[in-house]
Design a protein around this motif. Structure first.
Motif, PDB file in Angstrom:
ATOM      1  N   GLY A   1      14.233  -4.332  23.237  1.00 34.26           N
ATOM      2  CA  GLY A   1      13.292  -4.855  22.260  1.00 34.26           C
ATOM      3  C   GLY A   1      14.011  -5.878  21.391  1.00 34.26           C
ATOM      4  N   LYS A   2      13.312  -6.453  20.453  1.00 31.70           N
ATOM      5  CA  LYS A   2      13.963  -7.448  19.594  1.00 31.70           C
ATOM      6  C   LYS A   2      13.372  -7.429  18.184  1.00 31.70           C
ATOM      7  N   ILE A   3      14.181  -7.922  17.253  1.00 27.81           N
ATOM      8  CA  ILE A   3      13.641  -8.175  15.916  1.00 27.81           C
ATOM      9  C   ILE A   3      13.919  -9.628  15.567  1.00 27.81           C
ATOM     10  N   ILE A   4      13.041 -10.189  14.763  1.00 25.25           N
ATOM     11  CA  ILE A   4      13.332 -11.523  14.239  1.00 25.25           C
ATOM     12  C   ILE A   4      13.882 -11.331  12.838  1.00 25.25           C
ATOM     13  N   LEU A   5      15.121 -11.768  12.648  1.00 24.21           N
ATOM     14  CA  LEU A   5      15.781 -11.575  11.354  1.00 24.21           C
ATOM     15  C   LEU A   5      15.387 -12.663  10.366  1.00 24.21           C
ATOM     16  N   PHE A   6      15.223 -13.874  10.878  1.00 24.79           N
ATOM     17  CA  PHE A   6      14.865 -15.014  10.024  1.00 24.79           C
ATOM     18  C   PHE A   6      14.030 -16.006  10.809  1.00 24.79           C
ATOM     19  N   GLY A   7      13.016 -16.550  10.148  1.00 22.59           N
ATOM     20  CA  GLY A   7      12.360 -17.751  10.652  1.00 22.59           C
ATOM     21  C   GLY A   7      11.171 -17.578  11.569  1.00 22.59           C
ATOM     22  N   GLU A   8      10.563 -16.368  11.635  1.00 22.20           N
ATOM     23  CA  GLU A   8       9.343 -16.258  12.452  1.00 22.20           C
ATOM     24  C   GLU A   8       8.283 -17.235  11.924  1.00 22.20           C
ATOM     25  N   HIS A   9       7.407 -17.632  12.743  1.00 20.24           N
ATOM     26  CA  HIS A   9       6.359 -18.643  12.490  1.00 20.24           C
ATOM     27  C   HIS A   9       6.956 -20.043  12.312  1.00 20.24           C
ATOM     28  N   ALA A  10       7.915 -20.200  11.370  1.00 20.14           N
ATOM     29  CA  ALA A  10       8.494 -21.532  11.184  1.00 20.14           C
ATOM     30  C   ALA A  10       9.156 -22.001  12.486  1.00 20.14           C
ATOM     31  N   VAL A  11       9.621 -21.040  13.289  1.00 20.08           N
ATOM     32  CA  VAL A  11      10.306 -21.375  14.544  1.00 20.08           C
ATOM     33  C   VAL A  11       9.356 -22.079  15.526  1.00 20.08           C
ATOM     34  N   VAL A  12       8.065 -21.772  15.413  1.00 19.01           N
ATOM     35  CA  VAL A  12       7.071 -22.432  16.277  1.00 19.01           C
ATOM     36  C   VAL A  12       7.030 -23.929  15.935  1.00 19.01           C
ATOM     37  N   TYR A  13       7.350 -24.250  14.665  1.00 17.99           N
ATOM     38  CA  TYR A  13       7.314 -25.638  14.170  1.00 17.99           C
ATOM     39  C   TYR A  13       8.733 -26.217  14.115  1.00 17.99           C
ATOM     40  N   ASN A  14       9.548 -25.777  15.068  1.00 19.24           N
ATOM     41  CA  ASN A  14      10.870 -26.376  15.313  1.00 19.24           C
ATOM     42  C   ASN A  14      11.917 -26.144  14.227  1.00 19.24           C
ATOM     43  N   ARG A  15      11.700 -25.131  13.367  1.00 24.45           N
ATOM     44  CA  ARG A  15      12.749 -24.779  12.405  1.00 24.45           C
ATOM     45  C   ARG A  15      13.643 -23.710  13.037  1.00 24.45           C
ATOM     46  N   PRO A  16      14.924 -23.631  12.586  1.00 27.99           N
ATOM     47  CA  PRO A  16      15.808 -22.623  13.170  1.00 27.99           C
ATOM     48  C   PRO A  16      15.378 -21.192  12.831  1.00 27.99           C
ATOM     49  N   ALA A  17      15.715 -20.279  13.720  1.00 27.10           N
ATOM     50  CA  ALA A  17      15.401 -18.863  13.499  1.00 27.10           C
ATOM     51  C   ALA A  17      16.520 -18.019  14.095  1.00 27.10           C
ATOM     52  N   ILE A  18      16.594 -16.783  13.639  1.00 25.66           N
ATOM     53  CA  ILE A  18      17.613 -15.851  14.155  1.00 25.66           C
ATOM     54  C   ILE A  18      16.917 -14.583  14.632  1.00 25.66           C
ATOM     55  N   ALA A  19      17.251 -14.173  15.834  1.00 28.05           N
ATOM     56  CA  ALA A  19      16.691 -12.927  16.362  1.00 28.05           C
ATOM     57  C   ALA A  19      17.823 -12.095  16.970  1.00 28.05           C
ATOM     58  N   ALA A  20      17.576 -10.808  17.086  1.00 28.71           N
ATOM     59  CA  ALA A  20      18.618  -9.923  17.636  1.00 28.71           C
ATOM     60  C   ALA A  20      17.969  -8.864  18.522  1.00 28.71           C
ATOM     61  N   PRO A  21      18.706  -8.419  19.536  1.00 26.71           N
ATOM     62  CA  PRO A  21      18.147  -7.363  20.388  1.00 26.71           C
ATOM     63  C   PRO A  21      18.188  -6.013  19.684  1.00 26.71           C
ATOM     64  N   VAL A  22      17.273  -5.151  20.079  1.00 24.12           N
ATOM     65  CA  VAL A  22      17.304  -3.760  19.606  1.00 24.12           C
ATOM     66  C   VAL A  22      17.605  -2.951  20.862  1.00 24.12           C
TER      67      VAL A  22
ATOM     68  N   GLN B   1      10.950 -13.133   3.171  1.00 21.52           N
ATOM     69  CA  GLN B   1       9.708 -12.352   3.027  1.00 21.52           C
ATOM     70  C   GLN B   1       8.725 -13.073   2.092  1.00 21.52           C
ATOM     71  N   ARG B   2       9.226 -13.650   1.001  1.00 26.70           N
ATOM     72  CA  ARG B   2       8.336 -14.374   0.062  1.00 26.70           C
ATOM     73  C   ARG B   2       7.670 -15.548   0.779  1.00 26.70           C
ATOM     74  N   TYR B   3       8.430 -16.256   1.604  1.00 21.60           N
ATOM     75  CA  TYR B   3       7.847 -17.406   2.322  1.00 21.60           C
ATOM     76  C   TYR B   3       6.769 -16.918   3.300  1.00 21.60           C
ATOM     77  N   LEU B   4       7.002 -15.769   3.904  1.00 21.50           N
ATOM     78  CA  LEU B   4       6.007 -15.223   4.838  1.00 21.50           C
ATOM     79  C   LEU B   4       4.747 -14.793   4.082  1.00 21.50           C
ATOM     80  N   GLU B   5       4.943 -14.306   2.862  1.00 23.30           N
ATOM     81  CA  GLU B   5       3.779 -13.960   2.027  1.00 23.30           C
ATOM     82  C   GLU B   5       2.983 -15.225   1.711  1.00 23.30           C
ATOM     83  N   GLU B   6       3.701 -16.312   1.410  1.00 21.57           N
ATOM     84  CA  GLU B   6       3.003 -17.584   1.140  1.00 21.57           C
ATOM     85  C   GLU B   6       2.196 -18.042   2.352  1.00 21.57           C
ATOM     86  N   MET B   7       2.689 -17.720   3.533  1.00 23.24           N
ATOM     87  CA  MET B   7       1.960 -18.086   4.767  1.00 23.24           C
ATOM     88  C   MET B   7       0.778 -17.159   5.027  1.00 23.24           C
ATOM     89  N   THR B   8       0.649 -16.124   4.232  1.00 26.74           N
ATOM     90  CA  THR B   8      -0.404 -15.089   4.337  1.00 26.74           C
ATOM     91  C   THR B   8      -0.266 -14.203   5.582  1.00 26.74           C
TER      92      THR B   8
END
Ligand code: PMV
Length: 315
Positions: free
Chosen positions: A10-31, A246-253
């Motif tokens: 499995g995996k978790i996204i540590l940083f950057g979900e959603h923004a990653v779709v719009y070409n921003r960097p993101a970090i994910a790790a396996p579980v 998390q605050r940025y994700l809240e702003e994204m609703t």
């Protein structure tokens, strides 16, 4: 009768979900302790039999619907390999990864099926990490519309990755984690359909582009700083960056009251940081904890409504 088994985490996204779709960097790790497993067995009876005992389903590949993810994984491999005739096979998948919870269960299932089949059919080049990631992406694309490519990458490479979606080739760097990161994942128990949440963010981005671009930029910057913190072992800073994300994700609703209750509970119990992980509006949140606080935070998460709490150590 030979048999081949392959698994994917499995995996978790540590940083950057959603923004990653719009070409921003993101970090994910396996579980790594939550896994999908695919087993391939030769059969006497002709045809390809697909078995998913967890879902109580068993059917022929030839009868599968077009949007059947299991069949799509099998067909993605067949197409790339130029396979026109099938040997008689039974393919069984099972998984300990909760579904529709932001933990990459679909990508892991596809990756396990693709790798097991590639090995079983002697197509070792298609069992390599990059090939498994690419083929899994094809399945994700058929089923989810516009996936960034981060889920299939992390489940195929099985390492923490820093990822930027770009053409012609995504930027994929495996990350070195200087100090182990102890994480707790808490499940809201609420199913969330990634495609719907991603579609809703797109609609908001279209109607308020400037604001959403700014939020995505902030997520991207958090991911870049987080990468440094992970490589330097700055655990406290990493926690703060998670809470910021998390605050940025809240702003994204894409957050929800249930997720926010868990984030709050984790922090009050001494977590270094916490955020939702994955598409949001349900699914899982993750909290970064010091080892000596782990039990306290775990109990606080359960009291705050978590249906389940899993532990994962990033190394
Ligand atoms: O819900 P999940 O775990 O499949 O994560 C989706 C991550 C998004 O960034 C929201 C979408 C994507 O394709 O990267």
């Amino acid at each position: 009768m030979s048999q081949t088994i392959a698994t994917a985490p499995g995996k978790i996204i540590l940083f950057g979900e959603h923004a990653v779709v719009y070409n921003r960097p993101a970090i994910a790790a396996p579980v790594t302790q939550l896994r999908a497993t695919a087993r391939i067995e030769d059969m006497r009876e002709p045809g390809v039999r697909l078995c998913a005992p967890d879902l109580n389903r068993e059917y022929w590949l030839a009868d599968a619907r077009d949007d059947d993810p299991f069949a799509r994984a099998v067909l993605a491999l067949a197409q790339t390999a130029g396979l026109t005739e099938w040997p008689a096979l039974k393919i069984t998948v099972s998984s300990s990864i909760p579904m529709a919870s932001g933990l990459g269960s679909g990508a892991a299932m596809a990756a396990a099926v693709i790798r097991a089949l590639a090995f079983h059919l002697g197509l070792d080049n298609l069992a390599a990490d990059e090939a498994v990631a690419d083929l899994t992406y094809q399945v994700e694309k058929l089923l989810h519309g516009t996936p960034s490519g981060i889920d299939n990458t992390v489940v195929a490479y099985e390492k923490p990755v820093y990822f930027i979606r770009q053409r012609p080739k995504n930027q994929i760097e495996t990350l070195k984690v200087a100090r182990p990161c102890h994480l707790l994942m808490a499940d809201t128990g609420i199913y969330s359909i990634t495609k719907d949440v991603v579609g809703d963010v797109r609609r908001q981005w279209q109607s308020d582009t400037e604001r959403f671009e700014r939020i995505f930029d902030n997520c991207g910057r958090a991911a870049e700083s987080a990468r440094q913190s992970m490589e330097l072992g700055e655990i406290d800073r990493l926690g703060k960056l998670m809470t910021q994300n998390q605050r940025y994700l809240e702003e994204m609703t894409v957050s929800s009251p249930e997720l926010e209750r868990l984030v709050e509970a984790a922090q009050t119990a001494g977590a270094l940081g916490a955020k939702l992980s994955g598409a949001g509006r349900g699914g899982n949140m993750i909290a970064l904890v010091r080892e000596d606080r782990e039990e306290l935070v775990r109990l606080a998460l359960l009291r705050a409504g978590a249906q389940d709490v899993f532990k994962s150590v990033l190394t």
